[in-house]
Design a protein around this motif. Sequence first.
Motif, PDB file in Angstrom:
ATOM      1  N   ASP A  12      38.140 -30.284  -5.966  1.00 53.44           N
ATOM      2  CA  ASP A  12      39.476 -30.546  -6.484  1.00 53.44           C
ATOM      3  C   ASP A  12      40.161 -31.772  -5.608  1.00 53.44           C
ATOM      4  OD1 ASP A  12      39.368 -28.153  -8.197  1.00 53.44           O
ATOM      5  OD2 ASP A  12      40.110 -26.818  -6.527  1.00 53.44           O
ATOM      6  N   PRO A  13      39.353 -32.982  -5.940  1.00 55.69           N
ATOM      7  CA  PRO A  13      39.948 -34.041  -5.186  1.00 55.69           C
ATOM      8  C   PRO A  13      41.221 -34.583  -5.998  1.00 55.69           C
ATOM      9  CG  PRO A  13      38.096 -34.684  -6.327  1.00 55.69           C
ATOM     10  CD  PRO A  13      38.141 -33.310  -6.499  1.00 55.69           C
ATOM     11  N   ARG A  14      42.260 -34.884  -5.384  1.00 60.70           N
ATOM     12  CA  ARG A  14      43.493 -35.697  -6.199  1.00 60.70           C
ATOM     13  C   ARG A  14      43.085 -37.151  -6.299  1.00 60.70           C
ATOM     14  NH1 ARG A  14      49.873 -37.098  -4.710  1.00 60.70           N
ATOM     15  NH2 ARG A  14      50.434 -37.464  -6.797  1.00 60.70           N
ATOM     16  N   VAL A  15      42.601 -37.703  -5.219  1.00 60.17           N
ATOM     17  CA  VAL A  15      42.258 -39.171  -5.375  1.00 60.17           C
ATOM     18  C   VAL A  15      40.500 -39.242  -5.484  1.00 60.17           C
ATOM     19  CG1 VAL A  15      42.304 -41.712  -4.123  1.00 60.17           C
ATOM     20  CG2 VAL A  15      44.101 -39.844  -4.150  1.00 60.17           C
ATOM     21  N   SER A  16      40.098 -40.259  -6.215  1.00 61.47           N
ATOM     22  CA  SER A  16      38.625 -40.625  -6.324  1.00 61.47           C
ATOM     23  C   SER A  16      38.628 -42.076  -5.867  1.00 61.47           C
ATOM     24  CB  SER A  16      38.169 -40.306  -7.649  1.00 61.47           C
ATOM     25  OG  SER A  16      38.176 -38.990  -8.002  1.00 61.47           O
ATOM     26  N   VAL A  17      37.808 -42.134  -4.859  1.00 57.86           N
ATOM     27  CA  VAL A  17      37.406 -43.751  -4.384  1.00 57.86           C
ATOM     28  C   VAL A  17      36.456 -44.399  -5.034  1.00 57.86           C
ATOM     29  CG1 VAL A  17      37.481 -45.283  -2.637  1.00 57.86           C
ATOM     30  CG2 VAL A  17      38.600 -43.616  -2.251  1.00 57.86           C
ATOM     31  N   GLU A  36      42.768 -37.370 -10.208  1.00 56.50           N
ATOM     32  CA  GLU A  36      43.886 -37.869 -11.225  1.00 56.50           C
ATOM     33  C   GLU A  36      44.169 -39.327 -10.842  1.00 56.50           C
ATOM     34  OE1 GLU A  36      48.227 -36.584 -10.130  1.00 56.50           O
ATOM     35  OE2 GLU A  36      46.802 -34.948  -9.937  1.00 56.50           O
ATOM     36  N   ILE A  37      44.121 -39.619  -9.674  1.00 53.52           N
ATOM     37  CA  ILE A  37      44.121 -41.054  -9.227  1.00 53.52           C
ATOM     38  C   ILE A  37      42.978 -41.684  -8.950  1.00 53.52           C
ATOM     39  CG2 ILE A  37      45.273 -42.405  -7.458  1.00 53.52           C
ATOM     40  CD1 ILE A  37      47.454 -40.344  -7.253  1.00 53.52           C
ATOM     41  N   VAL A  38      42.586 -42.910  -9.514  1.00 53.53           N
ATOM     42  CA  VAL A  38      41.412 -43.640  -8.900  1.00 53.53           C
ATOM     43  C   VAL A  38      41.790 -44.790  -8.116  1.00 53.53           C
ATOM     44  CG1 VAL A  38      39.431 -44.994  -9.667  1.00 53.53           C
ATOM     45  CG2 VAL A  38      40.111 -42.881 -11.131  1.00 53.53           C
ATOM     46  N   ALA A  39      40.999 -44.881  -6.877  1.00 50.48           N
ATOM     47  CA  ALA A  39      41.175 -45.949  -6.065  1.00 50.48           C
ATOM     48  C   ALA A  39      40.253 -46.955  -6.159  1.00 50.48           C
ATOM     49  CB  ALA A  39      41.787 -45.431  -4.821  1.00 50.48           C
ATOM     50  N   CYS A  60      49.752 -47.970 -12.060  1.00 53.89           N
ATOM     51  CA  CYS A  60      49.007 -48.907 -11.534  1.00 53.89           C
ATOM     52  C   CYS A  60      49.483 -49.266 -10.378  1.00 53.89           C
ATOM     53  CB  CYS A  60      48.904 -49.862 -12.465  1.00 53.89           C
ATOM     54  SG  CYS A  60      47.214 -51.248 -11.853  1.00 53.89           S
ATOM     55  N   LEU A  61      48.925 -49.267  -9.023  1.00 50.67           N
ATOM     56  CA  LEU A  61      49.383 -49.805  -7.810  1.00 50.67           C
ATOM     57  C   LEU A  61      48.565 -50.553  -7.347  1.00 50.67           C
ATOM     58  CD1 LEU A  61      51.513 -49.137  -5.732  1.00 50.67           C
ATOM     59  CD2 LEU A  61      49.646 -47.557  -4.704  1.00 50.67           C
ATOM     60  N   GLU A  62      49.041 -51.862  -7.066  1.00 51.74           N
ATOM     61  CA  GLU A  62      48.278 -52.996  -6.103  1.00 51.74           C
ATOM     62  C   GLU A  62      48.920 -53.059  -4.821  1.00 51.74           C
ATOM     63  OE1 GLU A  62      48.615 -57.070  -7.423  1.00 51.74           O
ATOM     64  OE2 GLU A  62      51.093 -56.825  -7.826  1.00 51.74           O
ATOM     65  N   GLY A  63      48.054 -53.250  -3.892  1.00 49.57           N
ATOM     66  CA  GLY A  63      48.211 -53.512  -2.372  1.00 49.57           C
ATOM     67  C   GLY A  63      47.954 -54.603  -1.697  1.00 49.57           C
ATOM     68  N   ALA A  64      48.428 -54.783  -0.528  1.00 52.92           N
ATOM     69  CA  ALA A  64      48.266 -56.018   0.321  1.00 52.92           C
ATOM     70  C   ALA A  64      46.451 -56.065   0.867  1.00 52.92           C
ATOM     71  CB  ALA A  64      49.035 -56.109   1.530  1.00 52.92           C
ATOM     72  N   ARG A 122      51.214 -59.931  -9.037  1.00 51.29           N
ATOM     73  CA  ARG A 122      50.619 -59.255 -10.349  1.00 51.29           C
ATOM     74  C   ARG A 122      49.384 -59.877 -10.475  1.00 51.29           C
ATOM     75  NH1 ARG A 122      54.881 -60.986 -14.101  1.00 51.29           N
ATOM     76  NH2 ARG A 122      53.521 -59.776 -15.815  1.00 51.29           N
ATOM     77  N   ARG A 123      48.445 -59.994  -9.721  1.00 52.23           N
ATOM     78  CA  ARG A 123      47.141 -60.425  -9.813  1.00 52.23           C
ATOM     79  C   ARG A 123      46.170 -59.278  -9.832  1.00 52.23           C
ATOM     80  NH1 ARG A 123      47.040 -66.012  -6.397  1.00 52.23           N
ATOM     81  NH2 ARG A 123      48.874 -66.966  -7.447  1.00 52.23           N
ATOM     82  N   TYR A 124      46.504 -58.273  -9.188  1.00 47.57           N
ATOM     83  CA  TYR A 124      45.841 -56.904  -9.285  1.00 47.57           C
ATOM     84  C   TYR A 124      44.499 -57.082  -8.910  1.00 47.57           C
ATOM     85  CZ  TYR A 124      49.662 -55.649 -11.966  1.00 47.57           C
ATOM     86  OH  TYR A 124      51.094 -55.212 -12.498  1.00 47.57           O
ATOM     87  N   VAL A 125      44.379 -57.336  -7.423  1.00 47.10           N
ATOM     88  CA  VAL A 125      42.942 -57.669  -6.900  1.00 47.10           C
ATOM     89  C   VAL A 125      42.363 -56.431  -6.606  1.00 47.10           C
ATOM     90  CG1 VAL A 125      42.011 -58.484  -4.531  1.00 47.10           C
ATOM     91  CG2 VAL A 125      43.908 -59.707  -5.336  1.00 47.10           C
ATOM     92  N   GLY A 126      40.955 -56.413  -7.260  1.00 53.14           N
ATOM     93  CA  GLY A 126      40.207 -55.169  -7.352  1.00 53.14           C
ATOM     94  C   GLY A 126      39.910 -54.346  -5.914  1.00 53.14           C
ATOM     95  N   CYS A 127      39.727 -55.023  -4.879  1.00 53.84           N
ATOM     96  CA  CYS A 127      39.404 -54.356  -3.690  1.00 53.84           C
ATOM     97  C   CYS A 127      40.498 -53.533  -3.076  1.00 53.84           C
ATOM     98  CB  CYS A 127      38.959 -55.530  -2.679  1.00 53.84           C
ATOM     99  SG  CYS A 127      40.521 -56.378  -2.082  1.00 53.84           S
ATOM    100  N   ASN A 128      41.797 -53.568  -3.693  1.00 57.67           N
ATOM    101  CA  ASN A 128      42.586 -52.772  -3.192  1.00 57.67           C
ATOM    102  C   ASN A 128      43.545 -52.342  -4.347  1.00 57.67           C
ATOM    103  OD1 ASN A 128      44.513 -51.141  -1.855  1.00 57.67           O
ATOM    104  ND2 ASN A 128      45.263 -52.714  -0.666  1.00 57.67           N
ATOM    105  N   LEU A 129      43.201 -51.550  -5.336  1.00 60.66           N
ATOM    106  CA  LEU A 129      43.926 -51.296  -6.566  1.00 60.66           C
ATOM    107  C   LEU A 129      43.743 -49.748  -6.979  1.00 60.66           C
ATOM    108  CD1 LEU A 129      45.248 -52.728  -8.837  1.00 60.66           C
ATOM    109  CD2 LEU A 129      43.188 -52.880 -10.268  1.00 60.66           C
ATOM    110  N   ALA A 130      44.951 -49.110  -7.106  1.00 55.50           N
ATOM    111  CA  ALA A 130      44.645 -47.775  -7.559  1.00 55.50           C
ATOM    112  C   ALA A 130      45.619 -47.435  -8.787  1.00 55.50           C
ATOM    113  CB  ALA A 130      45.452 -46.878  -6.612  1.00 55.50           C
ATOM    114  N   PHE A 131      45.041 -46.492  -9.585  1.00 58.28           N
ATOM    115  CA  PHE A 131      45.757 -46.093 -10.976  1.00 58.28           C
ATOM    116  C   PHE A 131      45.461 -44.731 -11.449  1.00 58.28           C
ATOM    117  CE2 PHE A 131      41.733 -48.678 -11.053  1.00 58.28           C
ATOM    118  CZ  PHE A 131      41.087 -47.802 -11.614  1.00 58.28           C
TER     119      PHE A 131
END
Length: 243
Positions: A21-26, A77-80, A108-112, A123-132
Motif C-alpha cells: 500500500d505505498p502512497r508514493v511510487s518512485v 497515488e503519487i508518482v515521483a 504536479c509538483l516540480e522541485g529544485a 515551469r520547465r518541469y525538470v524530469g529528474c525531480n518531478l512528482a504528480f
Amino acid sequence: MTATAADAAASGVERPIDRPDPRVSVVVPTIPANDHEAVVETLREQTADAYEVLVVDDASLDICEARNAGIRAARGEIVALTDDDCRPPREWIDRIEAAFDRDPDLVCLEGAVDGGRTYDGERRYVGCNLAFDREAALAVGGFRPAFAGWRDDTEFGWRMERDADGRCAYADAVRMRHPDPPRASIDAALEERLKREYPDRYEAVLVPDTLPGRVNDWLWRKGVWDLVDAVRYDVPNAVRSDR
C-alpha cells in the motif's frame, strides 16, 4: 496476470523497494548500460515509510515509454520521477508527500535541482525531480514519445497545466542532487516543435525578457555553453545546466 503486471513484465519494470500500500511510487527510467544501483541505495535511506521504487530497465524503450510503463505499473497515488544518475536527499519523499498534503488541488509538483545540473523552478518541469498525481498523469496521456530526449518533461508539465484538473506548483524544499551534467543535448527540431505547439507558454517561460538573458540564450542555442561545459566537466555533449 493483471494488466498492471503484464505491463511490468513486458517493460522491464523491477521493484527493488516493494512495500504494501505505498502512497508514493518512485519511477527511475534507465537502460542496462547505465548503473542504477547507487540511486536505489540512496532511496533505501529515505525517511518516508509508505513508498515503493520501480526501475524501468529496458533498452527497447525511449525515456517517455519507460516513464509511462512505470506510471502504469505504479501502485501509489503519487508518482515521483528521478533519474539513474541522481541522488535524492533523505527527506525527498517526505517533502513530496507534505506538499501534496498541504494542497488538495495539487496535481504536479516540480522541485529544485543542484549539482552538475541546476534548477530553481521556472515551469520547465525538470524530469529528474518531478512528482504528480498518477491518475491525472494517465488522464492527460502521460509522456509523449514524440518529444523523447528533449523537452519531454517540459511538454508533460505544460500539458498538466493545461489539461489536468488541478494545480501545478514548485517547492524549493523538494530538492534533488544531480552530481553530473545531464546526458542530453539540444534538439533543434523538438525545440521548434515545442514552440509551435505551445507558443504562449514558450514565450512566457523559455524566452528571456532581458538583454543579458537573450544573449545567454543565443549562446546556448549556438552550442557555445555545450563546449564550455564539456571542458569544465571533461565530458562530451554536456548541456548548459539551467536548461
